[in-house]
Design an enzyme around this catalytic site. Structure first.
Site, short mmCIF file in Angstrom:
data_model
loop_
_atom_site.label_atom_id
_atom_site.label_comp_id
_atom_site.label_asym_id
_atom_site.label_seq_id
_atom_site.Cartn_x
_atom_site.Cartn_y
_atom_site.Cartn_z
N ASP A 8 0.90 -1.15 -0.01
CA ASP A 8 0.00 -0.03 -0.09
C ASP A 8 0.84 1.17 0.12
OD1 ASP A 8 1.23 0.24 2.61
OD2 ASP A 8 -1.04 0.05 3.48
N CYS A 65 3.34 -3.02 4.20
CA CYS A 65 2.44 -2.12 4.37
C CYS A 65 3.15 -1.26 5.51
CB CYS A 65 0.91 -2.52 4.76
SG CYS A 65 1.11 -3.64 6.16
N THR A 67 2.80 -1.51 8.76
CA THR A 67 3.55 -2.12 10.02
C THR A 67 3.80 -3.51 9.47
OG1 THR A 67 1.46 -2.87 10.50
CG2 THR A 67 2.09 -0.87 11.75
N HIS A 98 12.68 -22.59 9.34
CA HIS A 98 11.76 -23.01 9.68
C HIS A 98 10.60 -23.19 9.23
CE1 HIS A 98 14.39 -23.50 13.89
NE2 HIS A 98 14.96 -23.79 12.77
N HIS A 133 10.47 -29.49 10.83
CA HIS A 133 9.76 -28.58 10.28
C HIS A 133 8.86 -28.85 9.49
CE1 HIS A 133 12.34 -26.37 13.27
NE2 HIS A 133 13.39 -26.78 12.39
C1 RB5 Z 1 -2.10 2.57 6.49
O1 RB5 Z 1 -2.33 3.65 7.05
C2 RB5 Z 1 -1.63 1.50 7.61
O2 RB5 Z 1 -2.82 1.10 8.40
C3 RB5 Z 1 -1.26 0.02 6.60
O3 RB5 Z 1 -0.04 0.67 6.09
C4 RB5 Z 1 -0.78 -1.00 7.69
O4 RB5 Z 1 0.28 -0.70 8.46
C5 RB5 Z 1 -1.92 -2.02 8.14
O5 RB5 Z 1 -1.60 -3.02 8.63
#
Ligand code: RB5
Length: 147
Positions: A8, A65, A67, A98, A133
């Protein structure tokens, strides 16, 4: 090997660097977007990459993304997907050694671009250990079938 990448807006910069690194390694790379830093919904891109890996259109995928959490949640909804969210060199190595992760997930707001590229290189260069594994992965696959 064919590999798909997707992100994203929160993972765009790292995804673009990963695309370049993968091409430089001579891999066939399919980029499912995003292609601008406009705010978008990560599931739209996670679905494209996870579906391509699940169907065997590509062998592996990388998703980014902000996080990495959202992308790992959506990717792991797909049959046969073992998507691993990694944060450091150890988890990148273990995700392959693993868990035989077929999708690597990272947080573009957590890692620097250089760190993210390094973790992807480790994941690409590490071999699955198999043995005990493999038994664990078979149990994951069985749980997926039983659902
Ligand atoms: C977008 O703002 C953010 O929520 C997305 O990139 C991600 O971190 C979601 O898990």
């Amino acid at each position: 090997m064919k590999i798909a990448v997707g992100s994203d807006h929160g993972g765009l910069e790292l995804k673009q660097a990963l695309f370049n690194m993968l091409q430089q390694r001579g891999l066939e790379v399919e980029d499912f977007g995003a292609f601008t830093d406009d705010s978008v919904d990560y599931p739209d891109f996670g679905v494209k990459v996870a579906s391509a890996v699940s169907k065997g259109v590509v062998e592996r995928g990388i998703l980014v993304c902000g996080t990495g959490i959202g992308m790992s949640i959506i990717a792991n909804k797909f049959s046969g997907i073992r998507a691993a969210l990694v944060h450091d060199e150890f988890t990148a190595q273990m995700s392959k050694e693993h868990n035989n992760a077929n999708i690597l997930v990272m947080g573009g707001r957590i890692l620097t671009v250089a760190q993210g590229v390094r973790l992807a290189e480790i994941w690409l260069d590490t071999k699955f250990e198999g043995g005990r594994h493999q038994n664990r992965l078979l149990k994951i696959a069985a749980a997926e079938q039983a659902e």
